[in-house]
Design an enzyme around this catalytic site. Structure first.
Site, PDB file in Angstrom:
ATOM      1  N   GLU A  52       0.779  -1.228   0.000  1.00  0.00           N
ATOM      2  CA  GLU A  52       0.000   0.000   0.000  1.00  0.00           C
ATOM      3  C   GLU A  52       0.819   1.290   0.000  1.00  0.00           C
ATOM      4  OE1 GLU A  52      -3.478   0.336  -0.042  1.00  0.00           O
ATOM      5  OE2 GLU A  52      -3.395  -1.776  -0.591  1.00  0.00           O
TER       6      GLU A  52
ATOM      7  N   SER B  52     -54.363 -22.516  36.191  1.00  0.00           N
ATOM      8  CA  SER B  52     -54.225 -22.897  37.599  1.00  0.00           C
ATOM      9  C   SER B  52     -52.870 -22.546  38.185  1.00  0.00           C
ATOM     10  CB  SER B  52     -54.471 -24.403  37.755  1.00  0.00           C
ATOM     11  OG  SER B  52     -55.806 -24.712  37.412  1.00  0.00           O
TER      12      SER B  52
END
Length: 834
Positions: free
Chosen positions: A110, A488
């Site tokens: 780069e 219940s």
């Protein structure tokens, strides 16, 4: 000392005057005027450029404090990393943690002069400008000519616009960066933030994505491969463009040799190596505790926001470290138990059809991989039917492989239609299969769903959470988001209100017809038991153990529904109207809320707030949130002083009378020993709990556990409809908890429920509730004499002798042999009313 003459002092001034005169003469020439004008234009141009393009760019101070977006990492109850929330997969490393050869590879690829230029490589810039001019109007993009510093600047700008203006701003910012940061800091920023494909931001993340290992484990050719990716990762995709990737990688290796980083022999050896990438790196924690982690994510987003725009501690950029109460072992047990329960219920109904449809033309594997299919089990796989011929079907998988599904392995009936599932398969159907004895066999994703929560009753920490079969199929969390009637399973809180208002576990309540007048228009409402019959006067304990509806509504009516709904609200179950139907569980709640309420019963009525997050640290390790804020003197001491270990002071509110809470728990132990949840009795440890089933039945429940672990289970359809008459809480939900408990309690100490001070344990006759003299309780679950928990001065005054108990037992035995036992014997045969 000799003083200089006046002439000597005036000499410098004369020389300065001479130079000034010559400069003026030069400016008066034609070329001097042109040079001055050009200089002034250059200065003015630079000032204009700086003013126009330099405005709004980050300052040097901003650059020094710049922090790249980092994912949020989640840890388990033991502190182990288990999950992460990331849109940009990034792992931040310091400059010294990157191998030198890796840095050399990126510099060679780069920016060869990175360590010597001032942010801009002028020869490269001139070449880029010339390339740009020659390509104007061609539609082609010119080469970048950017240094590593300029690439860092571009990322800071968050702008990938292709224009001269952007390049100018990039150059200005690069100049500022070079003035504010060292080369090592710039390189560290670069290697941590560049995008390298496969959703990997930064070199460490890319190393894991492409090679399944850390940067310190990479070899030279692998480092060189990563160095070719910054410009255009898609151009060097190892799966589709391997030859191009190898060619470019080898060029980087040549550059490294030319720059003196490696010798020729090393270069040739590296160029001969294959790419060595993995097709797809499976992160070990990618699908861990999906429902639990999704709930954590929602809480974090509500607290801090999603992205960096929402603040410095956002979920997807803040780099948070989150310590949770997630227990991987219990989560696995809970998830497996719930999935097995859903499959067990759903399997007899047959195959429900394909989970999706895709086009089986070109790219079918990619389309299948993109189709969200929650297979649940590790050995269940999503597949697509490619073709069907004769007695077999060709199937394909997301990795591109294929297999064969024989007709006999898809012989389950088609749900709602009949026939064999194999006959309904067609190309494009996405199905679920499992390898069974070397042959792929058809499986079915259950259409029924449910949720499960596991909680620590001492602290309220949620240890495990499963909100359905698989979150990849649907992220809707039935443990926290599904509002369902508990049936219940709500009754213990009705009786808790009754115990708070004068009743005892031995109070006689009539199990008989009970009607209430609603209005002139609606008339009277009459309640009924599951069996349709009634058993007459019975103890409160018996009514809870056998889940008698008539006894519950009678107790609620005598206590006052205003007191019942107040208890439900205080315990965090829900805010309900004061109508009798609520006493039978007609009010909506969630698994998490109801489980937490049961946990507070086990905690002797003290307040618990269910939490999934223990504490949160920012990216620097500073604690920014803590669930437990109690001070603890001496907890941070360097050395042990020989005294008992320090503990934070207890600061929980008392939401329910501790004596009442223990009485309810003690009664619910009877539900496990001889009531509707007696399938859990053979676990051979103190357990409490209650089953629940709503009208239809549409929902089935079990909530309960031990003194140290409480869990809640719900099962039902997302769009409520009947589960079938045979589906009951004791036959469907309780077995799910049992499967979980067998493994969860393995090796755990057997801890009894501890009675708070003031509880009086009294021997009573289980059937009549009368105090017993001359007989003692036994280990037999259905023993006639039991220990019962009473508040002071509330134990029964009526007594019964041992010979009366024996006589009554003999009479009961005679009735049972003659088959005239009535409703009481029906209850024994059915194992209780749900």
């Amino acid at each position: 000392m000799v003083n200089p003459s006046d002439g000597e002092k005036a000499a410098p001034f004369r020389r300065g005057s001479e130079w000034l005169a010559r400069f003026r003469e030069l400016l008066n020439t034609r070329w001097g005027k042109r040079a001055a004008i050009l200089f002034m234009l250059a200065v003015a141009g630079w000032a204009i450029i700086w003013f126009v393009f330099g405005r709004g760019l980050p300052s040097a101070e901003t650059l020094l404090s710049y922090e790249p977006p980092l994912p949020t990492n989640v840890r388990s109850i033991e502190g182990e990393p288990v999950h992460s929330f990331a849109r940009e997969r990034r792992v931040e490393l310091a400059f010294d943690e990157f191998p030198p050869q890796l840095i050399h590879a990126f510099i060679s690829a780069e920016d060869k002069t990175f360590f010597s230029h001032g942010g801009i490589d002028f020869p490269g810039l001139i070449g880029a400008v010339f390339d740009y001019v020659t390509k104007i109007g061609s539609g082609r993009r010119a080469k970048g000519g950017s240094t590593i510093t300029q690439q860092v600047a571009k990322n800071l700008l968050l702008d990938d616009e292709y224009s001269v203006a952007r390049k100018i701003r990039e150059a200005i910012l690069a100049y500022r960066i070079e003035g504010a940061l060292t080369k090592q800091q710039i390189m560290e920023l670069y290697l941590n933030q560049i995008f390298l494909g496969r959703n990997a931001y930064g070199v460490q993340s890319a190393s894991r994505a492409y090679f399944g290992k850390d940067v310190t484990e990479l070899d030279l050719p692998q480092m060189a491969y990563l160095a070719i990716l910054p410009k255009a990762p898609a151009n060097y995709n190892p799966d589709t463009r391997a030859e191009r990737a190898i060619e470019r990688r080898n060029w980087v290796l040549e550059e490294m040799r030319d720059n003196g980083y490696i010798d020729k022999a090393t270069m040739l050896a590296a160029q001969a190596a294959p790419l060595g990438t993995v097709r797809r790196f499976e992160r070990p924690n990618e699908n861990v505790g999906d429902y639990f982690m999704e709930e954590v994510r929602r809480e974090l987003i509500a607290r801090y926001g999603e992205t960096g725009k929402d603040g410095p501690h956002s979920v997807y950029a803040g780099g948070l470290w989150v310590r949770t109460s997630y227990d991987p072992r219990l989560q696995e047990y809970a998830a497996t138990a719930l999935r097995d329960g859903l499959v067990r219920y759903d399997k007899p109904k047959g195959w429900s059809g394909p989970v999706a449809q895709i086009d089986v033309g070109e790219g079918w594997a990619r389309k299948l991989a993109a189709t969200p299919v929650g297979t649940g089990y590790e050995d269940w796989r999503a597949a697509v039917v490619l073709a069907r011929q004769g007695q077999s079907a060709e199937i394909g998988f997301a990795d591109g492989s294929t297999g064969t599904l024989p007709s006999y392995a898809a012989a389950m009936p088609k749900r709602g239609v009949g026939g064999v599932a194999f006959d309904f398969l067609k190309p494009g159907d996405v199905i679920v299969v499992k390898k069974d004895s070397g042959v792929w066999a058809l499986r079915n994703i259950p259409t029924v769903s449910g949720g499960m929560v596991v909680e620590d009753p001492h602290t309220g920490r949620v240890l495990a959470m499963q909100g359905g079969f698989d979150a990849r199929g649907a992220s809707f969390n039935r443990a926290t988001q599904a509002l369902r009637q508990p049936g219940s399973a709500f009754k213990p809180f009705v009786y808790a209100a009754a115990l708070d208002n004068g009743m005892t576990p031995a109070t006689i309540i009539v199990d008989g017809p009970f009607c209430v007048f609603q209005s002139v228009r609606l008339g009277s409402k009459c309640f009924r038991n599951f069996s349709g019959g009634n058993a007459g006067p019975k103890t409160m304990r018996w009514g809870v153990e056998q889940s008698r509806n008539l006894m519950t509504v009678r107790a609620a009516s005598q206590t006052g529904m205003d007191k019942v709904v107040r208890t439900a609200k205080v315990m965090g179950i829900g805010d309900y109207p004061a109508v009798l139907a609520i006493s039978l569980g007609a009010g909506d709640t969630t698994v998490l809320k109801l489980t937490n309420a049961y946990a507070m019963l086990a905690n002797n009525g003290r307040e618990l707030k269910p939490t999934l997050i223990d504490y949160i640290q920012d990216r620097s390790g500073k604690v920014i949130f803590r669930a437990d804020t109690r001070p603890c003197e001496g907890c941070n001491a360097k050395d042990w002083n020989g005294k008992p270990m320090p503990r934070p002071r207890l600061r929980q509110k008392q939401l329910m009378d501790p004596l009442t809470a223990y009485q309810v728990v003690h009664i619910l132990e009877g539900v496990v020993q001889r009531g509707t949840a007696q399938t859990l009795r053979d676990l051979n440890r103190p357990l409490f709990g209650k089953t629940g089933t709503t009208t239809g039945p549409t929902n089935v429940w079990f909530v309960g556990g031990s003194a140290d672990l409480v869990a809640g289970v719900y099962l039902g359809y997302d769009q409520p409809r009947s589960l079938g008459g045979y589906a009951q809480g004791g036959s469907v939900a309780a077995p799910i908890f049992k499967q979980f408990a067998i493994k969860a309690f393995e090796g755990a100490p057997v801890v009894p429920f501890r009675a708070p001070p003031g509880i009086r344990m009294v021997r009573i006759d289980r059937a009549s509730g009368r105090k017993v003299f001359g007989a003692w309780p036994t280990a037999e679950p259905k023993a006639a004499v039991i220990w019962e928990a009473f508040k002071p001065e509330s134990e029964p005054r009526r007594t019964i002798r041992k010979d009366e108990i024996v006589k009554r037992a003999d009479e009961t035995s005679v009735r049972a042999r003659s088959g005239s036992g009535g409703d009481g014997d029906f209850l024994q045969r059915e194992g209780g009313i749900y």
